[in-house]
Design a protein around this motif. Sequence first.
Motif, PDB file in Angstrom:
ATOM      1  N   ALA A 119       0.839  -1.204   0.000  1.00 52.50           N
ATOM      2  CA  ALA A 119       0.000   0.000   0.000  1.00 52.50           C
ATOM      3  C   ALA A 119       0.866   1.243   0.000  1.00 52.50           C
ATOM      4  O   ALA A 119       1.843   1.338   0.748  1.00 52.50           O
ATOM      5  CB  ALA A 119      -0.914   0.012   1.228  1.00 52.50           C
ATOM      6  N   VAL A 151      -1.640  -1.130  -4.096  1.00 50.09           N
ATOM      7  CA  VAL A 151      -2.853  -0.352  -3.866  1.00 50.09           C
ATOM      8  C   VAL A 151      -2.446   1.104  -3.720  1.00 50.09           C
ATOM      9  O   VAL A 151      -1.670   1.459  -2.819  1.00 50.09           O
ATOM     10  CB  VAL A 151      -3.599  -0.839  -2.606  1.00 50.09           C
ATOM     11  CG1 VAL A 151      -4.891  -0.041  -2.413  1.00 50.09           C
ATOM     12  CG2 VAL A 151      -3.896  -2.331  -2.702  1.00 50.09           C
ATOM     13  N   CYS A 152      -2.939   1.947  -4.611  1.00 47.04           N
ATOM     14  CA  CYS A 152      -2.526   3.347  -4.631  1.00 47.04           C
ATOM     15  C   CYS A 152      -3.710   4.215  -5.041  1.00 47.04           C
ATOM     16  O   CYS A 152      -4.750   3.710  -5.475  1.00 47.04           O
ATOM     17  CB  CYS A 152      -1.365   3.552  -5.617  1.00 47.04           C
ATOM     18  SG  CYS A 152      -1.811   3.169  -7.330  1.00 47.04           S
ATOM     19  N   ALA A 153      -3.540   5.520  -4.928  1.00 50.38           N
ATOM     20  CA  ALA A 153      -4.579   6.466  -5.345  1.00 50.38           C
ATOM     21  C   ALA A 153      -4.251   7.013  -6.733  1.00 50.38           C
ATOM     22  O   ALA A 153      -4.354   8.205  -6.987  1.00 50.38           O
ATOM     23  CB  ALA A 153      -4.708   7.600  -4.329  1.00 50.38           C
ATOM     24  N   ASN A 226      -7.265   3.069  -6.182  1.00 46.97           N
ATOM     25  CA  ASN A 226      -8.330   3.290  -5.207  1.00 46.97           C
ATOM     26  C   ASN A 226      -8.506   4.796  -4.971  1.00 46.97           C
ATOM     27  O   ASN A 226      -7.633   5.432  -4.369  1.00 46.97           O
ATOM     28  CB  ASN A 226      -7.950   2.596  -3.891  1.00 46.97           C
ATOM     29  CG  ASN A 226      -9.014   2.735  -2.829  1.00 46.97           C
ATOM     30  OD1 ASN A 226     -10.205   2.663  -3.108  1.00 46.97           O
ATOM     31  ND2 ASN A 226      -8.574   2.921  -1.588  1.00 46.97           N
ATOM     32  N   ASN A 287      -6.011   3.478   1.261  1.00 42.92           N
ATOM     33  CA  ASN A 287      -5.242   2.450   0.556  1.00 42.92           C
ATOM     34  C   ASN A 287      -4.730   1.373   1.501  1.00 42.92           C
ATOM     35  O   ASN A 287      -4.705   0.191   1.160  1.00 42.92           O
ATOM     36  CB  ASN A 287      -4.067   3.100  -0.186  1.00 42.92           C
ATOM     37  CG  ASN A 287      -4.519   4.030  -1.284  1.00 42.92           C
ATOM     38  OD1 ASN A 287      -5.657   3.949  -1.748  1.00 42.92           O
ATOM     39  ND2 ASN A 287      -3.634   4.923  -1.700  1.00 42.92           N
ATOM     40  N   ALA A 291      -5.678  -2.460   1.197  1.00 47.72           N
ATOM     41  CA  ALA A 291      -4.590  -3.423   0.993  1.00 47.72           C
ATOM     42  C   ALA A 291      -4.666  -4.554   2.007  1.00 47.72           C
ATOM     43  O   ALA A 291      -4.440  -5.728   1.673  1.00 47.72           O
ATOM     44  CB  ALA A 291      -3.240  -2.714   1.092  1.00 47.72           C
TER      45      ALA A 291
END
Length: 301
Positions: A119, A151-153, A226, A287, A291
């Motif tokens: 994450a 998992v990232c923005a 995300n 995130n 994650a």
Amino acid sequence: MVLVVSEEVREAIGARRPVVALESTIIAHGLPRPRNLEVALELEEAVRREGAVPATVAVLDGRPRVGLDKEELERVANEDIRKLGHRDLPLAMAAGVSGATTVSATAQLAALAGIRVFATGGLGGVHREWTVTQDESADLGLLARTRITVVCAGVKSILDVPATLQRLETLGVAVAGYGTHRFPGFYLADSGHPVDWTLDTPAQVAAVMRAQDALDAPESALIVANPVPEAEQLDPALHGRVLADALRACAERGVTGQAVTPFLLDYLVRHTDGASLHANLAAVRGNVRLAARIATAWARG
């Protein structure tokens, strides 16, 4: 083995319990003291609340470490240490120095330890005016050859988002929006660009991860984009205005190369009265929670 994996993380990996890798750059370089240590502990606790084990990654005294205790987190937060990408790891190890790991270094070390989920806030990518500068984040190339779910923005909105998406496609890195058909822009829930695939549950993400393995395909990453909640995003109009001013200031001052990203991010924090930092932290928190849920779904097999 040169990699130092904490006992808690090592036991969790061995028992196929969920583990989430966390980068340390946000601790050492992304937040002021003492807020940085508070956030580091908060993010680890968020992972634990979801039933997973946090594995913050850093290099201390030349030893890559996956999973830090409180004393080691305090060192990362309070010492003036370097920022390390994956290319810097052998140099840092040979020199015996300490450093906080970026996305690329964290992903490499986490994958080496056997961790599948990572994450972070926002990815690096293709920089604006790439045709002139040829400036592209090392994150992209590393993720093209590392089997890890990130998992990232999305990618940082200061970058060239469509060029980054195109580059990820060229490199064969899978990208899916989480609960959205739009690619997020780090501070913004919507960068203005679509994604080809949408996943709606941690179980669906885990199914894609298993399919990657079943195909025995090249060791590329899966990016789960995300979006930051709209209620916590940076106001889009404010973002557009301040970013335009930041880009002009960057050009006028002759800021180039690796100095561009920290300059622009700092400019946004100062000229949005901290609102960009609030959006950043909101994205990271979301995130980290997601994650941990994905890692749990993955661990269930």
